[in-house]
Design an enzyme around this catalytic site. Sequence first.
Site, PDB file in Angstrom:
ATOM      1  N   ASP A   1      -5.818   4.057   4.732  1.00  0.00           N
ATOM      2  CA  ASP A   1      -6.233   4.914   3.620  1.00  0.00           C
ATOM      3  C   ASP A   1      -7.740   5.151   3.705  1.00  0.00           C
ATOM      4  OD1 ASP A   1      -7.370   2.554   2.820  1.00  0.00           O
ATOM      5  OD2 ASP A   1      -6.580   2.613   0.783  1.00  0.00           O
TER       6      ASP A   1
ATOM      7  N   LYS B   1       0.997   6.670   6.825  1.00  0.00           N
ATOM      8  CA  LYS B   1       0.374   5.727   5.898  1.00  0.00           C
ATOM      9  C   LYS B   1       1.379   5.269   4.844  1.00  0.00           C
ATOM     10  CE  LYS B   1      -1.816   6.773   2.195  1.00  0.00           C
ATOM     11  NZ  LYS B   1      -2.745   7.290   1.160  1.00  0.00           N
TER      12      LYS B   1
END
Length: 387
Positions: free
Chosen positions: A273, A255
Amino acid sequence: MSAERDSAVGEQGSDGGRKTAKAAKTAAAGAPDAAREAASASGKRAAPARKAAAGKKAAPGKKAASAPAKKAAPSKKAPAAKKAPAKKSPARKPAPLKKAPAPRKQLVAPKKATASVPAAPAKTVAAHPRGESRTALVRRARRINRELAEVYPYAHPELDFDNPFQLVVATVLSAQTTDLRVNQTTPALFAKYPTPEELAAANPEEVEEILRPTGFFRAKTKSVIGLSKALVEQFGGEVPGRLEDLVKLPGVGRKTAFVVLGNAFGRPGITVDTHFQRLVRRWKWTDETDPDKIEAAVGALFPKSDWTDLSHHVIWHGRRICHARKPACGACPVAPLCPAYGEGETDPEKAKKLLKYEKAGQPGQRLKPPQAYLDAGGRAAPPLGAG
């Protein structure tokens, strides 16, 4: 008179001549009768032929009258015979339904072909209760992204940064806290440690004190000092622009790596997220819960060039309208495309009260937002301690 008596006596006598005469007379008298019988017999035989040929010109007689009666009997039975098939025909119509097992047998054969198909799309379709096809899913997902692009044309990463080093550090610090809190904290950090070399040589206790507002400050201090040392020792103090290199840095996962690649290097990436995970499951883009599997499933729905902006659109929508606890369904621009519509407030007036940031006339999360955001009516966030 004598002649008549003689004839009567002659019939009763035993004289052969008289008998012969009588027989002759009898034969002569019988001849017309025989002729009549023959004629009548021939007339009876000819009667049917005449009736067949002439119709109403049938020979009189009881037998002739009975002939039409016999014909009338079959004519009365004829309608019965016609009705019988009509009554039986509905009964015969279900016959094809009884033969329905024949198609069932045919369905058994394709099972082998179905079993042999590697069904990645089939699994995707099966994951959607609405029975949505793969093509329909792709179209709906891309339409949602286009709608969000019109709502958030100014979407951008909501972390303040001036270079790749500041972005990677800010992204690591954003775990388990808001971007606003990170943006209010990093100015002091980067003012004291502007380069990887300086942060790598920093006193951990001093860094902890700066990072305390972000939560989990000890673990985060260890990560940012560790990744700074790795940048100095392995990459000459420069942030690498490859995914395989970024994920080797302490505290950096996929991420964080995609945030850096997409926003600091312009290389497409999907940022999975907490907001992104929540929304793509609500929209039934995927039912996966593992971030890596979500990334792969969603990435397959869009061209690679859309990945970075897609991440911004989804995350912005999750922060402003499609909240975790009380989504503002009545104010959602993609409500007609959302399978989860109705989970939140559907009344438009009540939904407006749930909006956040610029949608509610409130400050955003960046202290230094892009000009496009300010031009669209957005407001800069206040610095730490300003209120």
